[in-house]
Design an enzyme around this catalytic site. Structure first.
Site, short mmCIF file in Angstrom:
data_model
loop_
_atom_site.label_atom_id
_atom_site.label_comp_id
_atom_site.label_asym_id
_atom_site.label_seq_id
_atom_site.Cartn_x
_atom_site.Cartn_y
_atom_site.Cartn_z
N GLN A 95 -74.31 33.50 27.16
CA GLN A 95 -74.69 32.52 26.13
C GLN A 95 -76.11 32.83 25.65
OE1 GLN A 95 -73.37 28.27 27.41
NE2 GLN A 95 -73.47 29.47 29.28
N HIS A 113 -73.33 33.56 21.82
CA HIS A 113 -74.22 32.73 20.98
C HIS A 113 -75.18 33.58 20.14
CE1 HIS A 113 -73.57 28.93 23.69
NE2 HIS A 113 -72.55 29.17 22.88
N CYS A 121 -77.31 37.99 6.80
CA CYS A 121 -77.44 37.47 5.45
C CYS A 121 -76.31 36.45 5.24
CB CYS A 121 -77.34 38.61 4.42
SG CYS A 121 -77.26 37.97 2.73
N SER A 182 -75.93 25.16 32.67
CA SER A 182 -75.84 23.76 33.07
C SER A 182 -74.46 23.16 32.80
CB SER A 182 -76.89 22.94 32.32
OG SER A 182 -76.62 22.98 30.93
N LEU A 208 -79.08 27.21 40.23
CA LEU A 208 -80.16 26.61 41.00
C LEU A 208 -79.72 25.28 41.59
CD1 LEU A 208 -83.05 27.40 41.69
CD2 LEU A 208 -83.81 26.14 39.67
#
Ligand code: BJW
Length: 240
Positions: A95, A113, A121, A182, A208
């Site tokens: 991502q 992404h 353009c 997340s 994490l």
């Protein structure tokens, strides 16, 4: 545990994997969305309202990344090693718009992404490499349209890139790894549910802290990416 897995591997990565390279995440307490509003900077409507402000935001991030201080870390390198040494196919679906997976050596890579070092353009859809700033009134080298250049990234409400290829990789994998994300943003947040419903696919979250979708993973490992990812990759490669 990943023991016994020999088939294809699909890896989803998010901002957490690049955090220890010095790049901000989005939703952590010190993340990008604590500093700027996502409605203003990550939607087509925000760009239409104030293209000068949005281009400046991406120009600054592009300059930061081109500056030479941001380098791939041990987690990016471990995934490149996995791809090089694994007997099956490994695909990394990121991502992230940074270039750290590619610089670490990952070749089978999908930037769902988009990419910070590319511009598009809006008039002719031509995509080109860009290391420097984009001017708001810039003229497209392909079609000559003025003021139609935009960052080649995916904002909210826009369709992420390569979705067909992504679902093919998810359907063909035996292991789905989700690293440093997340689980707030769809469609990526739904990939774990997709592989769960398909069946026969082991899933692991390396993060994490528990993500929004943590309970959907068969296995979870928590810690900094530079520690947990190399360890997990070594376990996979040694068949433990
Ligand atoms: C560490 C760590 C360390 C920290 N080690 N870990 C209502 C319900 C459901 C969906 C929607 C809805 N309303 C609208 C939607 C759709 C919308 C959406 O999901 N909205 C949600 C907010 C609800 N999605 C879209 O619009 C997407 N398009 C779309 O859906 O099209 C239709 C479609 C339908 C069906 C199929 C296909 C398509 C487009 C989303 C575009 C997202 N764009 C951005 C900006 C990109 C450009 C840029 O960078 O500027 O992408 S937003 C931002 O979020 C960026 C990221 O890629 C994305 C995900 O963030 P990520 O990577 O997860 O980062 P964080 O910060 O959230 O998490 C970091 C994690 O790392 C944390 O867990 C930390 O703990 C961890 N971490 N340090 C390991 N050292």
């Amino acid at each position: 545990m990943g023991a016994g897995i020999t088939g294809n591997i699909a890896v989803l990565t998010g901002a957490g994997i690049s955090k220890e390279s010095g790049l901000d995440t989005f939703r952590d307490a010190d993340g990008l969305w604590s500093k700027v509003s996502l409605e203003d900077y990550a939607t087509p409507e925000g760009f239409a309202r104030d293209p000068v402000k949005v281009q400046a935001f991406y120009n600054e991030r592009r300059r930061g990344m081109a500056g030479g201080n941001i380098r791939p870390n041990a987690a990016h390198e471990a995934l490149a090693k996995l791809e090089a040494e694994w007997p099956g196919e490994v695909v990394v679906i990121t991502q992230n718009i940074d270039d750290l997976h590619g610089r670490a050596g990952t070749k089978n890579l999908i930037h769902m992404h988009g990419e910070l070092f590319k511009v598009r353009c809006d008039a002719c859809k031509a995509v080109s490499e860009r290391r420097g700033d984009v001017a708001v009134d810039e003229v497209c080298g392909e079609c000559g349209a003025a003021g139609a250049m935009r960052p080649h990234v995916v904002w909210f409400g826009e369709m992420p890139f390569d979705m067909d290829r992504i679902y093919e990789a998810l359907d063909a994998c035996e292991l789905f790894m989700s690293i440093g994300t997340s689980g707030n943003v769809y469609p990526a947040a739904g990939f774990v549910q997709h592989v769960r419903f398909k069946g026969g696919i082991h899933s692991v979250e390396l993060n994490l802290e528990p993500s929004e979708g943590a309970s959907q993973f068969a296995e979870t490992v928590y810690g900094p990416a530079t520690e947990v990812v190399p360890e997990y990759v070594e376990r996979l490669l040694s068949g433990r």
